[in-house]
Design an enzyme around this catalytic site. Structure first.
Site, PDB file in Angstrom:
ATOM      1  N   HIS A  56       0.848  -1.194   0.000  1.00 30.19           N
ATOM      2  CA  HIS A  56       0.000   0.000   0.000  1.00 30.19           C
ATOM      3  C   HIS A  56       0.887   1.249   0.000  1.00 30.19           C
ATOM      4  CE1 HIS A  56      -3.796  -2.034   1.897  1.00 30.19           C
ATOM      5  NE2 HIS A  56      -3.299  -2.726   0.871  1.00 30.19           N
ATOM      6  N   GLU A  58       0.916   3.821   1.915  1.00 31.43           N
ATOM      7  CA  GLU A  58       1.414   4.182   3.248  1.00 31.43           C
ATOM      8  C   GLU A  58       2.612   3.321   3.639  1.00 31.43           C
ATOM      9  OE1 GLU A  58      -3.187   4.236   3.715  1.00 31.43           O
ATOM     10  OE2 GLU A  58      -1.709   3.277   2.419  1.00 31.43           O
ATOM     11  N   CYS A  86      -6.059   1.695   5.915  1.00 34.18           N
ATOM     12  CA  CYS A  86      -6.696   0.449   6.334  1.00 34.18           C
ATOM     13  C   CYS A  86      -6.129   0.048   7.703  1.00 34.18           C
ATOM     14  CB  CYS A  86      -6.427  -0.645   5.297  1.00 34.18           C
ATOM     15  SG  CYS A  86      -4.705  -1.210   5.260  1.00 34.18           S
ATOM     16  N   CYS A  89      -2.261  -0.528   7.583  1.00 31.44           N
ATOM     17  CA  CYS A  89      -1.474   0.700   7.508  1.00 31.44           C
ATOM     18  C   CYS A  89      -1.572   1.511   8.802  1.00 31.44           C
ATOM     19  CB  CYS A  89      -1.902   1.519   6.300  1.00 31.44           C
ATOM     20  SG  CYS A  89      -1.514   0.676   4.745  1.00 31.44           S
TER      21      CYS A  89
END
Length: 149
Positions: A56, A58, A86, A89
């Site tokens: 992701h 992040e 999410c 993260c």
């Protein structure tokens, strides 16, 4: 006096990363990490490119920032991300001890807020920065994806 380096300025930089992800066929989420009004990390989703569910924006940004700083803690840093993080993260942000998270669009199904994920006690959160722009880019991506299939 107008502050040139405000939340909108840095969210626009994260949005530019989301556009790069969009152009690569990745879910268009972008992130930047800022320290003392300087971007120290830029990233976007790479889950398809790397065939890695943890890639992701992040997570990529946390790794880049830690490498830049030479340490795992991001205590004085701010994460700007176009979509609410999410659970994974948000958990990583906990361990990084990031000072602040600023996000654009909310993610009611998979975002950390509705899932009740704990952030580090010192982490502050600001939401809704460029929310409409961030949401529209995501919606456009999924509409185009559906029309191709």
């Amino acid at each position: 006096m107008i502050q040139p380096f405000d939340d909108i300025y840095f969210m626009k930089k994260a949005y530019q990363e989301a556009e790069i992800a969009f152009d690569k066929g990745e879910i268009p989420v972008g992130a930047v990490i800022v320290l003392n009004n300087q971007i120290i990390a830029r990233a976007h989703n790479l889950t398809e490119t790397l065939n890695d569910v943890t890639a992701h924006a992040e997570m990529q940004a946390f790794t880049a920032a830690a490498n830049f700083l030479g340490g795992k803690y991001l205590k004085d840093c701010i994460l700007y991300v176009t979509l609410e993080p999410c659970q994974m993260c948000a958990g990583a942000s906990y361990w990084s001890q990031i000072a602040r998270i600023v996000y654009g669009a909310s993610e009611p199904k998979r975002g950390f807020v509705n899932l009740g994920t704990q952030l580090h006690p010192k982490t502050k959160v600001t939401s809704g920065i460029l929310e409409n722009d961030c949401s529209l880019l995501l919606k456009r991506f999924f509409i185009e994806k559906r029309n191709l299939n």
